[in-house]
Enzyme design. Structure first.
Site, PDB file in Angstrom:
ATOM      1  N   ARG A 191     105.690  32.283  68.312  1.00 25.39           N
ATOM      2  CA  ARG A 191     106.172  31.460  69.301  1.00 25.39           C
ATOM      3  C   ARG A 191     105.532  31.554  70.707  1.00 25.39           C
ATOM      4  NH1 ARG A 191     107.672  28.831  65.895  1.00 25.39           N
ATOM      5  NH2 ARG A 191     109.610  28.065  65.044  1.00 25.39           N
ATOM      6  N   HIS A 215      99.965  24.322  66.526  1.00 23.57           N
ATOM      7  CA  HIS A 215     100.921  24.686  65.659  1.00 23.57           C
ATOM      8  C   HIS A 215     100.977  24.476  64.365  1.00 23.57           C
ATOM      9  CE1 HIS A 215     105.321  26.408  66.354  1.00 23.57           C
ATOM     10  NE2 HIS A 215     105.158  26.196  65.138  1.00 23.57           N
TER      11      HIS A 215
END
Ligand code: GLV
Length: 309
Positions: free
Chosen positions: A221, A273
């Site tokens: 993250r 991502h």
């Protein structure tokens, strides 16, 4: 039983879940309209999806990280939330991290930099046994990654908040364990969830405890990393800083804004991502099983919203 699905590619998910839950009505959130769901299977749903859900018995998060869901202002209290655990994501993540580790350990970063100057120079080979790796976060995905790297021949150190043990991996825990791990690793891999206690865990202090020339891989993250401290540790683009380089897949703001200095840093590699997208086929088995178990009142591992995972 009505299962309402909200995610990109919701049609594929609906077909996969309908095959596995033949007695259920499985529909996309668009098709469901105002009809309430018994179960929601969601990834980053709008807050409005939770309005009027008068008979909701469970929410399945169609990913490993529940941070986006827990921050959703519409999320009802008291409804059990379950998330995917591995579900085919762990092997994809291991591939991504292997790529990153080899990129630095076999000097591909230096070779590609040399190419821009037309320089033909072989770098001295560093054995895998002399390239210790630290993996922060030993959940289903972190543990799989740590084991995969250990099987490849790297000395692997894992870190979690509370004590864990993993075959082939030297496990550390707590604050003291983190300092121990940082001092000895050449690549740091961050696979922690986004919680109040992990936010900014890679900051100026942490980075300064890594050995000179260490490297960072963050497919976890964005919030785990203090970006300003990272840029500082990388130093100016034209010569290697204390931190030799970083491979980053997750950012606090996604898509990463065009004017973010990380884009232009020559020793930062950026991916959008994509490290471990949820593979529908493997994950649909797990989602169907979770819904079946929740509906049968069986014991299912649910998310603790207070802990954030
Ligand atoms: C992706 O980021 C996930 O949490 O599954």
């Amino acid at each position: 039983m009505r299962v309402v699905v909200h995610t990109d590619d919701a049609d594929t998910w609906c077909q996969a879940l309908a095959r596995r839950l033949p007695d259920a009505e499985v529909v996309t959130s668009e098709a469901a309209g105002d009809a309430p769901a018994d179960y929601l299977a969601v990834w980053k749903p709008p807050a409005s999806l939770f309005e009027g859900q008068s008979r909701l018995k469970g929410i399945v998060n169609l990913g490993a990280g529940v941070d986006a869901l827990l921050h959703n202002p519409g999320l009802p209290r008291g409804v059990p939330i379950v998330k995917l655990r591995d579900a085919g994501m762990a092997p994809l993540m291991a591939d991504y991290v292997r790529f990153g580790v080899l990129y630095f350990q076999r000097d591909f970063d230096r070779y590609f930099a040399q190419q821009t100057h037309g320089t033909w120079r072989e770098q001295p080979l560093i054995d895998k046994a002399d390239w210790p790796i630290g993996v922060l976060g030993l959940g289903a995905i972190g543990a799989h990654v740590a084991r995969a790297l250990a099987e490849d021949g790297f000395p692997v150190h894992g870190w979690s908040r509370s004590a864990k043990s993993l075959d082939g991996v030297t496990c550390h825990h707590g604050e003291a364990g983190l300092s121990e791990l940082l001092a000895g690793v050449r690549t740091l891999v961050t696979l922690l969830p986004d919680t109040d206690s992990t936010r900014g865990i890679v900051n100026a202090g942490t980075l300064s405890r890594l050995p000179e020339g260490a490297t960072l891989i963050n497919p976890g993250r964005g919030s785990l990393i203090d970006e300003a401290a990272l840029l500082d540790a990388l130093g100016p683009g034209d010569k290697e800083g204390r931190l030799r380089g970083a491979l980053l897949d997750a950012f606090t703001e996604e898509p990463l804004p065009r004017d973010n200095p990380l884009w232009a840093h020559p020793r930062v590699r950026i991916t959008p991502h994509m490290a471990a997208p949820t593979p529908v086929r493997d994950a649909a088995d797990q989602v169907a099983e979770l819904i079946r178990a929740l509906d049968a009142g069986e014991d299912v591992e649910t998310i603790d919203p207070g802990a954030g995972y």
